[in-house]
Design a protein around this motif. Sequence first.
Motif, PDB file in Angstrom:
ATOM      1  N   ARG A 111       0.835  -1.196   0.000  1.00 26.42           N
ATOM      2  CA  ARG A 111       0.000   0.000   0.000  1.00 26.42           C
ATOM      3  C   ARG A 111       0.875   1.254   0.000  1.00 26.42           C
ATOM      4  O   ARG A 111       1.822   1.381   0.774  1.00 26.42           O
ATOM      5  N   TYR A 113       0.414   5.739  -0.770  1.00 26.45           N
ATOM      6  CA  TYR A 113      -0.550   6.832  -0.921  1.00 26.45           C
ATOM      7  C   TYR A 113       0.085   7.959  -1.725  1.00 26.45           C
ATOM      8  O   TYR A 113       1.248   8.319  -1.507  1.00 26.45           O
ATOM      9  N   LEU A 121      -5.697  11.877  -0.013  1.00 32.80           N
ATOM     10  CA  LEU A 121      -4.719  10.890  -0.455  1.00 32.80           C
ATOM     11  C   LEU A 121      -5.416   9.761  -1.195  1.00 32.80           C
ATOM     12  O   LEU A 121      -6.475   9.291  -0.770  1.00 32.80           O
ATOM     13  N   PRO A 123      -5.171   5.898  -2.337  1.00 32.41           N
ATOM     14  CA  PRO A 123      -4.414   4.680  -2.019  1.00 32.41           C
ATOM     15  C   PRO A 123      -4.053   3.910  -3.286  1.00 32.41           C
ATOM     16  O   PRO A 123      -4.897   3.670  -4.158  1.00 32.41           O
TER      17      PRO A 123
END
Length: 545
Positions: A111, A113, A121, A123
């Motif tokens: 992950r 951002y 943000l 992802p």
Amino acid sequence: MTVEGSTDASITPPPLTWEAIDWPRVRQGVRRLQMRIAKATQAGQPRKAQALQWVLTHSRSAKLLAVHRVTTNRGAKTPGVDNVIWRTDRQKLQASLNLKRHGYRPRPLRRHYIPKPNGKLRPLSIPTLHDRAMQALYALALAPIAETLADRYSYGFREGRRCADALEQCFTILSQRTCAQWILEGDIRACFDEIDHPWLLQQVPTDKQLLRAWLKAGYWEKEQLFPTAKGTPQGGLISPLLANLALDGMERAVQAVAKAGDKVNFVRYADDFVVTGANPQLLEQKVKPALTAFLQQRGLELSEQKTVLTHIQTGFNFLGHTVRKYGEKLLITPAKSKVQSLRDKISRLIQSAAAFTQEALIRQLMSYVNSGAGPLDDTPANPKPGRNSNTSRRADRHGPLAYESSRTRARAACSNSTGWPALPSNAISKSAGRPTPTTHTTPNTSRSAAVSRGACVENRRRNRRWHSAQPVCIPTVARLLPVAVRLHRLERLEPYEGKLSSTVLRGGRAGNSPPLLDLLGVSCVAENEFEKMLRNLRLSINNDP
């Protein structure tokens, strides 16, 4: 079920090295199988299409092409949770041999951002290179079916289509006198993150076990594994294809509630779309409920903040452009926010380029111009496409947008033997005040080793004679940035003894380095015009607060 006349590329011997691969032949073999899959889908033969998909995903050509795709795109140097990157040709060749369905299990996603324009943000879930290659392999088999079932006026994440084509369609349906006057601007809230998994597993014609494994792989964040209950990962190669399959059918849903005379048209790019209508009641009471019901089956919903009704005289923003009608003339211009953002980026780049050489600065500017200024030029501004002689359909089979794009990429001068890049430039006539296509081109000696130094000198002489009667050329970056693109301070510095880090201040321009304006494409300016332009630029910089 057996498939006669199979073109399985695995029957051919594997290549000994990565450099020995005949890529045109590889692409031709994959394209042939994709055409057969599309024809089987059109003929209503899903079992035959499924068998051909199996042949394609087990062919050596498709595996090589899948590895080539993931190792040549912009994310090739971004690893997943395993921190593995395929750098050498030997690693790439071995990776293509390891793409096997038996025993495959995808790993969790990493992950990350990235900031959005509104301050939030977004992802991104990044798979490993092996998982990306497997997704690219099965995307090759799924793409023909997706293209066959796609909406006619859908332009996002499709081969051979781009943003300019969607804007051209908007121009076509809104430029006439009797066109619709009301527009429904639509946006789907968190489209990639909210798609329903059961719907995808039931409707997407691909390997169900692999698809379920990709959707349920989870993501790794802060040393902890999180499950994924819905949505497709933004960062996966097959995610745009799945999103398109989920949204295909919106156009038919809109047309089902309309009748003759309603002037309903639909244009979609990914999760952004516009719907035209004769009156606001039609769009609010019929079209919007139909779209809501269509999206609800897939676990999606419209964004109330971005879904609004707009009159064509007020204008609306679509794909970074403002579409607005002034009286009876429709204009599609770059959005002011996008132009200002591009100016700010280039201004910050120039201000931070104190230690850059001219070549490094121009290469950086080229990346900004190609990514920002190029799409801004692909905008039709004529009342009707094809009526103006400069935007005739005969000029390019894709219409005025592609004609503008090819015009902005015209080169006016031969780059010198040192390999300095030549920026795309638009010739702006003093009398007309609008871009004029440049048709004379000369070879780039930095890319062609067969052209001798004498041939390049002759080309420069020919250019000098031809340019003597041509209008003043203003480069695209200078046209967009009258203040930000200034005389660079390194124009008065020259490399010393070949060391780029050591410079010597001189009273005039360095004798062994070309001037900045020449590198930007202003090579066709006469000597007196060049001195006048240089003087005006210096005055504007000195007077600029």
